[in-house]
Design a protein around this motif. Structure first.
Motif, PDB file in Angstrom:
ATOM      1  N   MET A   1       0.816  -1.186   0.000  1.00 45.87           N
ATOM      2  CA  MET A   1       0.000   0.000   0.000  1.00 45.87           C
ATOM      3  C   MET A   1       0.867   1.260   0.000  1.00 45.87           C
ATOM      4  O   MET A   1       0.535   2.229  -0.658  1.00 45.87           O
ATOM      5  CB  MET A   1      -0.916  -0.034   1.216  1.00 45.87           C
ATOM      6  N   GLU A   2       1.953   1.242   0.768  1.00 50.81           N
ATOM      7  CA  GLU A   2       2.857   2.387   0.814  1.00 50.81           C
ATOM      8  C   GLU A   2       3.526   2.597  -0.538  1.00 50.81           C
ATOM      9  O   GLU A   2       3.811   3.732  -0.921  1.00 50.81           O
ATOM     10  CB  GLU A   2       3.919   2.183   1.894  1.00 50.81           C
ATOM     11  N   TYR A   3       3.765   1.513  -1.244  1.00 49.29           N
ATOM     12  CA  TYR A   3       4.378   1.597  -2.571  1.00 49.29           C
ATOM     13  C   TYR A   3       3.479   2.367  -3.535  1.00 49.29           C
ATOM     14  O   TYR A   3       3.944   3.207  -4.292  1.00 49.29           O
ATOM     15  CB  TYR A   3       4.665   0.183  -3.089  1.00 49.29           C
ATOM     16  N   LEU A   4       2.181   2.091  -3.492  1.00 46.39           N
ATOM     17  CA  LEU A   4       1.226   2.777  -4.362  1.00 46.39           C
ATOM     18  C   LEU A   4       1.130   4.258  -4.012  1.00 46.39           C
ATOM     19  O   LEU A   4       1.012   5.102  -4.897  1.00 46.39           O
ATOM     20  CB  LEU A   4      -0.145   2.118  -4.284  1.00 46.39           C
ATOM     21  N   ALA A   5       1.189   4.580  -2.729  1.00 46.07           N
ATOM     22  CA  ALA A   5       1.135   5.984  -2.307  1.00 46.07           C
ATOM     23  C   ALA A   5       2.374   6.730  -2.790  1.00 46.07           C
ATOM     24  O   ALA A   5       2.285   7.881  -3.215  1.00 46.07           O
ATOM     25  CB  ALA A   5       1.012   6.079  -0.797  1.00 46.07           C
ATOM     26  N   ALA A   6       3.527   6.067  -2.743  1.00 45.16           N
ATOM     27  CA  ALA A   6       4.758   6.697  -3.209  1.00 45.16           C
ATOM     28  C   ALA A   6       4.701   6.943  -4.711  1.00 45.16           C
ATOM     29  O   ALA A   6       5.175   7.983  -5.199  1.00 45.16           O
ATOM     30  CB  ALA A   6       5.960   5.834  -2.849  1.00 45.16           C
ATOM     31  N   ILE A   7       4.124   6.018  -5.447  1.00 42.57           N
ATOM     32  CA  ILE A   7       3.993   6.194  -6.897  1.00 42.57           C
ATOM     33  C   ILE A   7       3.053   7.356  -7.203  1.00 42.57           C
ATOM     34  O   ILE A   7       3.330   8.167  -8.084  1.00 42.57           O
ATOM     35  CB  ILE A   7       3.499   4.890  -7.557  1.00 42.57           C
ATOM     36  N   GLN A   8       1.955   7.456  -6.485  1.00 43.43           N
ATOM     37  CA  GLN A   8       1.007   8.545  -6.720  1.00 43.43           C
ATOM     38  C   GLN A   8       1.629   9.897  -6.394  1.00 43.43           C
ATOM     39  O   GLN A   8       1.414  10.868  -7.115  1.00 43.43           O
ATOM     40  CB  GLN A   8      -0.255   8.326  -5.894  1.00 43.43           C
ATOM     41  N   ILE A   9       2.396   9.978  -5.328  1.00 45.11           N
ATOM     42  CA  ILE A   9       3.066  11.229  -4.974  1.00 45.11           C
ATOM     43  C   ILE A   9       4.083  11.595  -6.047  1.00 45.11           C
ATOM     44  O   ILE A   9       4.186  12.758  -6.441  1.00 45.11           O
ATOM     45  CB  ILE A   9       3.727  11.119  -3.583  1.00 45.11           C
ATOM     46  N   ALA A  10       4.820  10.620  -6.545  1.00 46.27           N
ATOM     47  CA  ALA A  10       5.798  10.877  -7.598  1.00 46.27           C
ATOM     48  C   ALA A  10       5.115  11.369  -8.874  1.00 46.27           C
ATOM     49  O   ALA A  10       5.617  12.269  -9.550  1.00 46.27           O
ATOM     50  CB  ALA A  10       6.609   9.623  -7.881  1.00 46.27           C
ATOM     51  N   GLU A  11       3.959  10.795  -9.184  1.00 47.19           N
ATOM     52  CA  GLU A  11       3.221  11.238 -10.378  1.00 47.19           C
ATOM     53  C   GLU A  11       2.699  12.659 -10.206  1.00 47.19           C
ATOM     54  O   GLU A  11       2.736  13.444 -11.146  1.00 47.19           O
ATOM     55  CB  GLU A  11       2.065  10.285 -10.670  1.00 47.19           C
ATOM     56  N   ILE A  12       2.231  13.001  -9.032  1.00 46.73           N
ATOM     57  CA  ILE A  12       1.742  14.359  -8.778  1.00 46.73           C
ATOM     58  C   ILE A  12       2.885  15.363  -8.886  1.00 46.73           C
ATOM     59  O   ILE A  12       2.740  16.414  -9.513  1.00 46.73           O
ATOM     60  CB  ILE A  12       1.061  14.437  -7.394  1.00 46.73           C
ATOM     61  N   ILE A  13       4.020  15.035  -8.304  1.00 44.61           N
ATOM     62  CA  ILE A  13       5.178  15.937  -8.361  1.00 44.61           C
ATOM     63  C   ILE A  13       5.664  16.092  -9.791  1.00 44.61           C
ATOM     64  O   ILE A  13       5.958  17.210 -10.239  1.00 44.61           O
ATOM     65  CB  ILE A  13       6.300  15.426  -7.431  1.00 44.61           C
ATOM     66  N   SER A  14       5.721  15.006 -10.540  1.00 42.19           N
ATOM     67  CA  SER A  14       6.179  15.114 -11.924  1.00 42.19           C
ATOM     68  C   SER A  14       5.180  15.885 -12.781  1.00 42.19           C
ATOM     69  O   SER A  14       5.579  16.653 -13.664  1.00 42.19           O
ATOM     70  CB  SER A  14       6.443  13.733 -12.526  1.00 42.19           C
ATOM     71  N   THR A  15       3.892  15.741 -12.507  1.00 37.92           N
ATOM     72  CA  THR A  15       2.888  16.510 -13.246  1.00 37.92           C
ATOM     73  C   THR A  15       3.044  18.003 -12.975  1.00 37.92           C
ATOM     74  O   THR A  15       3.005  18.820 -13.902  1.00 37.92           O
ATOM     75  CB  THR A  15       1.468  16.056 -12.845  1.00 37.92           C
ATOM     76  N   ILE A  16       3.243  18.371 -11.729  1.00 37.97           N
ATOM     77  CA  ILE A  16       3.446  19.785 -11.386  1.00 37.97           C
ATOM     78  C   ILE A  16       4.722  20.308 -12.031  1.00 37.97           C
ATOM     79  O   ILE A  16       4.735  21.406 -12.610  1.00 37.97           O
ATOM     80  CB  ILE A  16       3.483  19.963  -9.857  1.00 37.97           C
TER      81      ILE A  16
END
Length: 74
Positions: A1-16
């Motif tokens: 579950m933590e792995y998925l949260a880290a991926i989502q945070i990375a995607e948000i940061i890269s989108t910004i």
């Protein structure tokens, strides 16, 4: 579950990051076009109602946006 949260945070940061990069590149393109023309583009479009120039500048922005999007997606 933590792995998925880290991926989502990375995607948000890269989108910004890529959003700011794209906007910065578009701003640089506007400054280059404004610098290359012997007249004020804003004055021509707003005061002289030059529709052809407005369409041309709009198409330039769309074409550069497509190129930037393709580079970001690759």
């Amino acid at each position: 579950m933590e792995y998925l949260a880290a991926i989502q945070i990375a995607e948000i940061i890269s989108t910004i990051f890529y959003t700011f990069l794209g906007v910065t590149l578009m701003w640089i393109m506007w400054k280059v076009i404004d610098w290359l023309t012997p007249f004020s583009i804003v004055r021509e479009i707003e005061h002289d109602q030059n529709t052809a120039l407005a369409v041309l500048v709009g198409l330039l922005f769309v074409s550069v946006a497509i190129i930037i999007a393709a580079v970001i997606l690759s």
